[in-house]
Design an enzyme around this catalytic site. Structure first.
Site, PDB file in Angstrom:
ATOM      1  N   GLU A 175      -6.416  -1.715  -3.784  1.00 59.60           N
ATOM      2  CA  GLU A 175      -7.421  -2.411  -4.587  1.00 59.60           C
ATOM      3  C   GLU A 175      -7.234  -2.220  -6.092  1.00 59.60           C
ATOM      4  OE1 GLU A 175     -11.255  -1.292  -3.040  1.00 59.60           O
ATOM      5  OE2 GLU A 175     -10.859  -2.155  -1.080  1.00 59.60           O
ATOM      6  N   GLU A 360      -8.792  -4.007   5.261  1.00 62.89           N
ATOM      7  CA  GLU A 360     -10.106  -3.352   5.307  1.00 62.89           C
ATOM      8  C   GLU A 360     -11.175  -4.400   5.548  1.00 62.89           C
ATOM      9  OE1 GLU A 360     -11.378  -0.904   2.009  1.00 62.89           O
ATOM     10  OE2 GLU A 360      -9.425   0.076   1.913  1.00 62.89           O
TER      11      GLU A 360
HETATM   12  O1  IFM Z   1     -14.739   3.096   0.679  1.00 66.44           O
HETATM   13  C1  IFM Z   1     -14.138   2.012   0.047  1.00 66.44           C
HETATM   14  C2  IFM Z   1     -12.636   2.169   0.079  1.00 66.44           C
HETATM   15  O2  IFM Z   1     -12.229   3.332  -0.540  1.00 66.44           O
HETATM   16  C3  IFM Z   1     -11.977   1.011  -0.619  1.00 66.44           C
HETATM   17  N1  IFM Z   1     -12.468  -0.254  -0.154  1.00 66.44           N
HETATM   18  C4  IFM Z   1     -13.886  -0.427  -0.051  1.00 66.44           C
HETATM   19  C5  IFM Z   1     -14.506   0.715   0.720  1.00 66.44           C
HETATM   20  C6  IFM Z   1     -16.021   0.522   0.834  1.00 66.44           C
HETATM   21  O3  IFM Z   1     -16.606   0.519  -0.420  1.00 66.44           O
END
Ligand code: IFM
Length: 451
Positions: A175, A360
């Site tokens: 990210e 994710e």
């Molecule tokens: O916990 C985070 C993760 O570290 C990165 N993506 C989003 C998740 C939820 O906020």
């Protein structure tokens, strides 16, 4: 409340191509326990220690103590019937000062961890940077300093020399928008800066660092080399021109900045118009490197935002408003159609053949232990609706190869401390006991092979 949601998933793994990968994701600082095994301090330790940044000053010193309990955690991944485990390594564990001396104990840990993943028949997906910058590098300007690309490549090389032979896939940075904009413009994550020059430099250096590390991954033959972006659906909050312009900027800096850079070697013109004065000299010369071919792209997707113009302020300030869709405990609206939109958008931007993963997807819920069980049917509904979007995209020809749930465990949710629970598995942060939630059992049923 949970009774209004389904008890099981509406999909089965047979609904997907035979080589489709289901996995769960975690990250180092959120679960390992930074105080163990000789890791150095990182900027999240000091951000959390600064009053006002994180509830109670919670940090990742102990987290889920995955450092000592990784075998039990990986057993839970395997027992759910998952195919892959996505995890990250801590730079400060491998190199406590960020450069130079290597912490052998730290590299040994990742060596054991990767062996343990493979022994369970799981595919290891490694992320090299999931936000914990070693403090000595933060002292030197961190992501604002162009030298970070070389520091990052050195760390990657040390770690991949040891574990690269067993990895299925590697992404340099999780990210990059969060690393750059959230952390240097909005100031909500470490290092907590609110400075447009710092943010713009970080926006460029994350991509340069990504590209340098891709070269290391390829030189080390360390699995498929990819990139993981968090994309957020942005729609104007109302019909005004000002909101349309604000939403376009939000989409530009959140989504298009990264996608256009890695797929087309260019930054979006509308965002550049605002940020170019703050970019480092010679930024154009890095774009060809940044656009080096990828083996796959990962999408982290959670929510949508309705964007309005910030009253009395010009871009890049925008106002985020909340619509009327149901929300998760993060206050994030549940908007599965956005995932389908990004799957199609990324497929189109990357030529239609490049493998794509949902790296994710998941939700924080008010998960309570009642009579020893955790009934998180709202999570089942959330995941189910997003998996349905993934199936639709597959049917439309998107080259989607896998789907990872965030997260395996309840863990350290950054600026929210331990208050937000995203896990398929509940963690008691006093005893550290792990307890699979209803969603874990439901997933196991959905993934169980047909006889
Ligand atoms: O916990 C985070 C993760 O570290 C990165 N993506 C989003 C998740 C939820 O906020």
């Amino acid at each position: 409340m949970q009774n209004s949601f389904p008890e099981s998933f509406s999909f089965h793994r047979d609904d997907f191509p035979a080589d489709f990968v289901f996995g769960a994701a975690t990250s180092a600082y959120q679960i390992e326990g930074r105080q163990f095994g000789g890791a150095g301090s990182c900027h999240w330790d000091t951000f959390a220690a600064t009053p006002g940044n994180v509830p109670r000053g919670d940090d990742g010193a102990r987290a889920c103590d995955h450092y000592h309990r990784y075998a039990e955690d990986l057993d839970l991944v395997a027992a759910a019937g998952l195919d892959a485990y996505r995890f990250s390594a801590s730079w400060a564990r491998v190199m406590p000062r960020g450069t130079g001396e290597v912490n052998v104990e730290g590299v040994d840990f990742y060596d054991r961890l990767v062996d343990a993943i493979c022994e369970r028949g799981l595919q290891p997906f490694l992320t090299l940077y999931h936000w914990e910058l070693p403090s000595p590098l933060a002292d030197r300007g961190g992501w604002c300093n162009a030298d970070i690309a070389a520091w990052f490549a050195d760390y990657a090389d040390v770690l991949l020399a040891r574990i690269g032979d067993r990895l299925h896939a590697v992404a340099p940075i999780n990210e990059p928008w969060c690393v750059a904009w959230l952390s240097h413009f909005l100031g909500l994550h470490a290092p907590g800066l609110r400075d447009i020059r710092a943010a713009t430099r970080a926006l460029h250096h994350v991509l340069l660092g990504h590209a340098r590390v891709l070269e290391v991954v390829r030189a080390r033959g360390a699995g498929a080399a990819g990139a993981v972006f968090n994309f957020e659906y942005a729609a104007p909050a109302d019909g005004s021109d000002a909101s349309a312009r604000a939403a376009r900027f939000y989409d530009g800096v959140y989504n298009r900045w990264f996608l256009e850079a890695v797929c087309h070697g260019a930054y979006p013109a509308d965002v550049l118009e605002l940020l170019e004065p703050h970019l480092p000299d010679g930024w154009q010369d890095d774009l060809a490197t940044i656009a080096a071919p990828l083996d796959w792209i990962g999408i982290n997707y959670y929510t949508r935002k309705l964007i309005a113009a910030a009253p009395g302020r010009a871009l890049p300030a925008v106002a985020e408003t909340v619509g009327d869709l149901p929300q998760t405990s993060m206050g994030w609206e549940i908007y599965p159609a956005g995932l389908g939109e990004f799957l199609r958008r990324v497929a189109a931007a990357s030529g239609g053949k490049l493998p794509i993963y949902v790296t994710e997807n998941g939700m924080a819920g008010a998960d309570e232990v009642v009579a020893g069980a955790i009934d998180d049917r709202a999570r089942i509904a959330y995941l189910d609706a997003h998996v349905a979007e993934a199936r639709r995209a597959l049917a439309d020809g998107v080259p989607l190869k896998g789907y990872f749930v965030w997260s395996l465990l309840d863990n350290y949710e950054w600026a929210c401390g331990y208050d937000k629970r995203f896990g398929l598995v509940h963690v008691d942060f006093d005893s550290l006991e792990r307890r699979p939630k209803r969603s874990w059992y439901a997933l196991r049923d959905a993934l169980r092979p047909t006889a």
